[in-house]
Design an enzyme around this catalytic site. Sequence first.
Site, PDB file in Angstrom:
ATOM      1  N   LYS A 251       0.832  -1.207   0.000  1.00 34.29           N
ATOM      2  CA  LYS A 251       0.000   0.000   0.000  1.00 34.29           C
ATOM      3  C   LYS A 251       0.864   1.253   0.000  1.00 34.29           C
ATOM      4  O   LYS A 251       0.668   2.170  -0.810  1.00 34.29           O
ATOM      5  CB  LYS A 251      -0.920   0.016   1.223  1.00 34.29           C
ATOM      6  CG  LYS A 251      -1.811   1.251   1.293  1.00 34.29           C
ATOM      7  CD  LYS A 251      -2.205   1.612   2.708  1.00 34.29           C
ATOM      8  CE  LYS A 251      -1.065   2.212   3.485  1.00 34.29           C
ATOM      9  NZ  LYS A 251      -1.473   2.774   4.799  1.00 34.29           N
ATOM     10  N   CYS A 321     -18.965   6.665   5.374  1.00 36.45           N
ATOM     11  CA  CYS A 321     -18.979   5.202   5.534  1.00 36.45           C
ATOM     12  C   CYS A 321     -18.019   4.802   6.648  1.00 36.45           C
ATOM     13  O   CYS A 321     -16.978   4.183   6.415  1.00 36.45           O
ATOM     14  CB  CYS A 321     -18.608   4.523   4.214  1.00 36.45           C
ATOM     15  SG  CYS A 321     -19.052   2.771   4.144  1.00 36.45           S
ATOM     16  N   CYS A 328     -25.516   5.804   6.887  1.00 33.24           N
ATOM     17  CA  CYS A 328     -26.232   5.379   5.683  1.00 33.24           C
ATOM     18  C   CYS A 328     -27.361   6.332   5.332  1.00 33.24           C
ATOM     19  O   CYS A 328     -27.745   6.437   4.153  1.00 33.24           O
ATOM     20  CB  CYS A 328     -26.768   3.962   5.873  1.00 33.24           C
ATOM     21  SG  CYS A 328     -25.477   2.708   6.108  1.00 33.24           S
ATOM     22  N   CYS A 331     -26.038   8.851   2.927  1.00 37.08           N
ATOM     23  CA  CYS A 331     -25.404   8.302   1.724  1.00 37.08           C
ATOM     24  C   CYS A 331     -26.441   8.116   0.625  1.00 37.08           C
ATOM     25  O   CYS A 331     -27.470   7.452   0.835  1.00 37.08           O
ATOM     26  CB  CYS A 331     -24.731   6.986   2.055  1.00 37.08           C
ATOM     27  SG  CYS A 331     -23.909   6.204   0.644  1.00 37.08           S
ATOM     28  N   CYS A 339     -25.969  -0.025  -2.585  1.00 36.14           N
ATOM     29  CA  CYS A 339     -25.164  -0.573  -1.489  1.00 36.14           C
ATOM     30  C   CYS A 339     -25.957  -1.669  -0.791  1.00 36.14           C
ATOM     31  O   CYS A 339     -26.926  -1.384  -0.081  1.00 36.14           O
ATOM     32  CB  CYS A 339     -24.781   0.517  -0.493  1.00 36.14           C
ATOM     33  SG  CYS A 339     -23.770  -0.088   0.892  1.00 36.14           S
TER      34      CYS A 339
END
Length: 391
Positions: A251, A321, A328, A331, A339
């Site tokens: 990463k 998130c 939620c 979102c 989702c």
Amino acid sequence: MSAIRQTTTKRVTRLAAKSSPYHTAVTLYEAPGDAELSTSHRRSVRSTRTKRKDVEAEEVDLQVTDDELPLSKSKKEKSKSKVEIVEATTLAGGVKNRSPKKPKMIAQSLEVPHPTPERWREAYDGIKEMRSRITAPVDTMGCDQAQWKEQDPKNSRFATLISLMLSSQTKDEVTDAAVAKLRTALGGSLSVDALIATDDATISEAIAKVGFWRRKTQYLKQTAQRLRDDFNSDVPKTVEELCSLPGVGPKMAFLALQVAWNLNLGIGVDVHVHRITNRLGWHRRQTKNPEETRLNLQSWLPKELHGEINHLLVGFGQVICLPVGPKCDSCTLSSAGLCPSAQIKKSSRPRSRKVTPVIPMEADPAPKIEIQLENAESLVESSSLTLKVES
């Protein structure tokens, strides 16, 4: 040529090796004068043991004849190799300095590409639209911000690598403060030489707020030495070389290449990217670790998005998130059915309290006793007394 060799006198040069008084990892060689070339010096000599009792220096015999100097290049190389072997005596503890490990190959693709998720583009564009309206910590304190406070290009790339190494298991706010404090401790600039010259206690004090700061202190010091010795005090330009540095994983390597060198060679997957892509159902089965997530994404996500998806999803994961208690309701993916992990709270009317009726208590339920006297005659005849009890 053979006649010349027979008449040429042989000159022997002996180099006496001994430990340096300044550092045990350095071996010094001295060429003694003719007066000092006695029989005792021609034998193998062991230097005085140091306080650690583990560093020994041996005398190296280099025999070079005058006629061999212009003719035998291979012998000179062999002699040089002898010197290099002796110079590779230990740093401490009596263990010989080992050659660096070969860089570990990092997988770049899957044998069988992962299938492209349905409606992924709608979800991606939805997240991008939400991110355009919010400012997350990664936008102002991410690893790409550390480079702008450096003037030298090498220092800018090194600052990016330091920020990435400190960010592991640490919030961006804490990492940004630690990078600024470390820069001040090193004299105002994050350079390889300055970090090597700084003692461990000073480095630890500067980064004490980040996670695993003791281990990261050692990683930073070892990485700086590797960069100086093997990479001309600069950040490497390949994933394998970056991953060979202490404390650097895939990463960090991919993000360092994107930020420091503007090289888009793969996706930097951290916990946010790993969590969100699994919540969105972008993996045919739940991935177990970020590396599995990275390989899946790289097999189907367009390459032009590899460089931006980390920054995009990290900010989305920091604000909306969340790892615990995702928002939620805020979102747009939830209402659009994009989702499968959405947790929408159903609005319900408050329940009316059930009133329990109060039953009044009756009067004292104790039994009543009544005494009744019969007429005098019967009383005299029977001499009895009747008690009547009513309850």
